[in-house]
Design a protein around this motif. Sequence first.
Motif, PDB file in Angstrom:
ATOM      1  N   TYR A   1      19.960  -8.636 -13.256  1.00 26.03           N
ATOM      2  CA  TYR A   1      20.892  -9.383 -14.357  1.00 26.03           C
ATOM      3  C   TYR A   1      21.885  -8.383 -14.811  1.00 26.03           C
ATOM      4  CZ  TYR A   1      21.890 -12.415 -18.137  1.00 26.03           C
ATOM      5  OH  TYR A   1      22.443 -13.205 -19.238  1.00 26.03           O
ATOM      6  N   LEU A   2      23.186  -8.604 -14.523  1.00 24.08           N
ATOM      7  CA  LEU A   2      24.560  -8.063 -14.870  1.00 24.08           C
ATOM      8  C   LEU A   2      25.149  -8.845 -16.011  1.00 24.08           C
ATOM      9  CD1 LEU A   2      25.312  -6.674 -11.239  1.00 24.08           C
ATOM     10  CD2 LEU A   2      23.940  -5.452 -13.029  1.00 24.08           C
ATOM     11  N   TYR A   3      25.248  -8.596 -17.027  1.00 24.33           N
ATOM     12  CA  TYR A   3      26.187  -9.082 -17.968  1.00 24.33           C
ATOM     13  C   TYR A   3      27.013  -8.289 -18.752  1.00 24.33           C
ATOM     14  CZ  TYR A   3      23.303  -7.461 -21.782  1.00 24.33           C
ATOM     15  OH  TYR A   3      22.560  -6.800 -22.974  1.00 24.33           O
ATOM     16  N   GLY A   4      27.922  -8.985 -19.914  1.00 24.20           N
ATOM     17  CA  GLY A   4      28.682  -8.099 -20.710  1.00 24.20           C
ATOM     18  C   GLY A   4      30.199  -8.698 -20.493  1.00 24.20           C
ATOM     19  N   ASN A   5      30.860  -7.922 -21.296  1.00 26.24           N
ATOM     20  CA  ASN A   5      32.319  -8.226 -21.273  1.00 26.24           C
ATOM     21  C   ASN A   5      33.291  -7.322 -20.388  1.00 26.24           C
ATOM     22  OD1 ASN A   5      32.441 -10.593 -22.876  1.00 26.24           O
ATOM     23  ND2 ASN A   5      32.222  -9.337 -24.864  1.00 26.24           N
ATOM     24  N   GLY A   6      32.634  -6.245 -19.993  1.00 27.05           N
ATOM     25  CA  GLY A   6      33.431  -5.218 -19.278  1.00 27.05           C
ATOM     26  C   GLY A   6      33.629  -5.629 -17.846  1.00 27.05           C
TER      27      GLY A   6
ATOM     28  N   PHE B   1      25.100 -22.086 -18.252  1.00 31.52           N
ATOM     29  CA  PHE B   1      23.973 -22.409 -19.504  1.00 31.52           C
ATOM     30  C   PHE B   1      24.685 -22.170 -20.626  1.00 31.52           C
ATOM     31  CE2 PHE B   1      21.625 -19.732 -16.053  1.00 31.52           C
ATOM     32  CZ  PHE B   1      20.975 -20.838 -15.731  1.00 31.52           C
ATOM     33  N   ASP B   2      25.939 -21.612 -20.918  1.00 31.32           N
ATOM     34  CA  ASP B   2      26.724 -21.547 -21.854  1.00 31.32           C
ATOM     35  C   ASP B   2      27.151 -23.078 -22.085  1.00 31.32           C
ATOM     36  OD1 ASP B   2      26.436 -18.815 -22.164  1.00 31.32           O
ATOM     37  OD2 ASP B   2      28.292 -18.329 -21.117  1.00 31.32           O
ATOM     38  N   PHE B   3      27.501 -23.754 -21.036  1.00 35.52           N
ATOM     39  CA  PHE B   3      28.110 -24.973 -21.373  1.00 35.52           C
ATOM     40  C   PHE B   3      27.145 -26.281 -21.237  1.00 35.52           C
ATOM     41  CE2 PHE B   3      31.824 -22.370 -20.467  1.00 35.52           C
ATOM     42  CZ  PHE B   3      32.769 -23.031 -21.194  1.00 35.52           C
ATOM     43  N   ASP B   4      25.809 -25.829 -20.970  1.00 31.37           N
ATOM     44  CA  ASP B   4      24.947 -26.736 -20.873  1.00 31.37           C
ATOM     45  C   ASP B   4      24.852 -27.568 -19.440  1.00 31.37           C
ATOM     46  OD1 ASP B   4      22.331 -26.872 -22.192  1.00 31.37           O
ATOM     47  OD2 ASP B   4      23.093 -28.098 -23.829  1.00 31.37           O
ATOM     48  N   TYR B   5      25.276 -27.001 -18.581  1.00 29.33           N
ATOM     49  CA  TYR B   5      25.554 -27.713 -17.379  1.00 29.33           C
ATOM     50  C   TYR B   5      24.222 -27.862 -16.503  1.00 29.33           C
ATOM     51  CZ  TYR B   5      30.793 -27.858 -17.902  1.00 29.33           C
ATOM     52  OH  TYR B   5      31.902 -28.106 -18.490  1.00 29.33           O
TER      53      TYR B   5
ATOM     54  N   GLY C   1      27.370 -12.680 -15.287  1.00 31.46           N
ATOM     55  CA  GLY C   1      28.154 -13.621 -16.222  1.00 31.46           C
ATOM     56  C   GLY C   1      28.214 -12.710 -17.423  1.00 31.46           C
ATOM     57  N   ARG C   2      29.135 -13.351 -18.127  1.00 30.99           N
ATOM     58  CA  ARG C   2      29.438 -12.345 -19.553  1.00 30.99           C
ATOM     59  C   ARG C   2      28.346 -12.631 -20.476  1.00 30.99           C
ATOM     60  NH1 ARG C   2      35.479 -11.159 -20.655  1.00 30.99           N
ATOM     61  NH2 ARG C   2      36.302 -10.766 -18.373  1.00 30.99           N
ATOM     62  N   SER C   3      27.532 -13.820 -20.522  1.00 30.60           N
ATOM     63  CA  SER C   3      26.653 -14.043 -21.489  1.00 30.60           C
ATOM     64  C   SER C   3      25.326 -13.116 -21.469  1.00 30.60           C
ATOM     65  CB  SER C   3      26.273 -15.434 -21.861  1.00 30.60           C
ATOM     66  OG  SER C   3      27.463 -16.142 -21.864  1.00 30.60           O
ATOM     67  N   ALA C   4      24.577 -12.756 -22.580  1.00 32.52           N
ATOM     68  CA  ALA C   4      23.145 -12.555 -22.411  1.00 32.52           C
ATOM     69  C   ALA C   4      22.401 -13.685 -22.862  1.00 32.52           C
ATOM     70  CB  ALA C   4      23.047 -11.302 -23.675  1.00 32.52           C
ATOM     71  N   ILE C   5      21.835 -14.239 -21.879  1.00 33.69           N
ATOM     72  CA  ILE C   5      20.970 -15.376 -21.985  1.00 33.69           C
ATOM     73  C   ILE C   5      19.433 -14.623 -22.487  1.00 33.69           C
ATOM     74  CG2 ILE C   5      20.098 -17.471 -21.354  1.00 33.69           C
ATOM     75  CD1 ILE C   5      23.200 -17.623 -21.142  1.00 33.69           C
TER      76      ILE C   5
ATOM     77  N   VAL D   1      18.035  -4.944 -15.810  1.00 37.61           N
ATOM     78  CA  VAL D   1      19.352  -5.685 -16.687  1.00 37.61           C
ATOM     79  C   VAL D   1      20.207  -4.465 -16.985  1.00 37.61           C
ATOM     80  CG1 VAL D   1      19.979  -6.965 -18.422  1.00 37.61           C
ATOM     81  CG2 VAL D   1      17.663  -7.256 -17.631  1.00 37.61           C
ATOM     82  N   SER D   2      21.286  -4.676 -16.434  1.00 39.74           N
ATOM     83  CA  SER D   2      22.421  -3.748 -17.150  1.00 39.74           C
ATOM     84  C   SER D   2      23.605  -4.388 -17.660  1.00 39.74           C
ATOM     85  CB  SER D   2      23.264  -3.209 -15.878  1.00 39.74           C
ATOM     86  OG  SER D   2      22.269  -2.605 -15.111  1.00 39.74           O
ATOM     87  N   GLU D   3      23.858  -3.977 -18.998  1.00 40.93           N
ATOM     88  CA  GLU D   3      25.052  -4.428 -19.757  1.00 40.93           C
ATOM     89  C   GLU D   3      26.388  -3.870 -19.308  1.00 40.93           C
ATOM     90  OE1 GLU D   3      24.489  -4.262 -23.872  1.00 40.93           O
ATOM     91  OE2 GLU D   3      26.286  -5.562 -24.267  1.00 40.93           O
ATOM     92  N   ILE D   4      27.180  -4.554 -18.772  1.00 42.34           N
ATOM     93  CA  ILE D   4      28.605  -3.696 -18.650  1.00 42.34           C
ATOM     94  C   ILE D   4      29.368  -4.079 -19.879  1.00 42.34           C
ATOM     95  CG2 ILE D   4      30.462  -3.663 -16.787  1.00 42.34           C
ATOM     96  CD1 ILE D   4      27.679  -3.234 -15.332  1.00 42.34           C
ATOM     97  N   ASN D   5      29.844  -2.940 -20.585  1.00 39.83           N
ATOM     98  CA  ASN D   5      30.529  -3.086 -21.916  1.00 39.83           C
ATOM     99  C   ASN D   5      31.989  -2.703 -21.300  1.00 39.83           C
ATOM    100  OD1 ASN D   5      28.767  -3.946 -23.903  1.00 39.83           O
ATOM    101  ND2 ASN D   5      28.114  -1.557 -23.656  1.00 39.83           N
ATOM    102  N   GLU D   6      32.820  -3.343 -22.120  1.00 37.87           N
ATOM    103  CA  GLU D   6      34.177  -3.008 -21.951  1.00 37.87           C
ATOM    104  C   GLU D   6      34.608  -1.838 -22.780  1.00 37.87           C
ATOM    105  OE1 GLU D   6      37.621  -5.979 -22.487  1.00 37.87           O
ATOM    106  OE2 GLU D   6      38.637  -4.333 -23.436  1.00 37.87           O
TER     107      GLU D   6
END
Length: 201
Positions: A37-42, A138-142, A165-169, A179-184
């Motif tokens: 799982y790769l998430y974050g704003n970077g 999931f952010d938009f509940d689709y 995706g950007r979100s941490a669910i 899991v890796s968080e990609i920070n900007e």
Amino acid sequence: MTNQDQNASHKLAMQDTQQKVRSAVAAAKEKRGVIIYLYGNGKGKSSSGFGTLLRSVGHGQQVAIVQFIKGSWKTGEQTFFKNHPQVRHEIMGTGFTWDSQNRERDMACAQEVWQKACAFLADESINLVLLDEITYMFDFDYLNLADCLAVLSARPKNQNVILTGRSAIPELLELADTVSEINEIKHAFNSGVKAQRGIEF
Ligand code: ATP
Ligand code: MG
């Protein structure tokens, strides 16, 4: 410290590290597929996903890409993997883009592409499934998160999955193995540099 002392101390430190790495490698015995799982704003989540996909294809494995956002740009990776015999590729229909405002149509498209993802996630001949930008669903509940977790958990034992995706669910953080968080830290766009072919798309 003399140069000789420095060399001796370097050798000891390296031997210590070598020992620790060997023990850790020997302790990892289980063989099974993982969820990454790769998430974050970077910048770097999808490109990492596609890089891993390339690694898998290079070993002769079968892979599947499911893209949950239909961007307006034709990406280099889409062109590269198009018609590749080892790669199956599904992009969410005419639905969700950044400009989209039709929730009902978006939801229908999300369901449609998720059904294709489910088929890949039940097919043990596919080694790696990339679910790119799935967190937006999931952010938009689709999509129903509980259903998706169940499908991911029931997939073939050796199948690997990459979620981006950007979100941490929280539930995905819990389920994933890696899991890796990609920070900007910085992004050229914020200094006014235009998005570039081959870098951004
Ligand atoms: P990439 O596909 O380059 O690995 P990403 O998947 O980590 O990026 P997304 O959130 O999916 O990032 O954004 C996709 C697009 O936005 C790409 O063109 C990417 O280069 C660009 N981008 C990513 N992070 C940033 C940021 N922090 N600021 C501006 N643009 C970004
Ligand atoms: Mg991305």
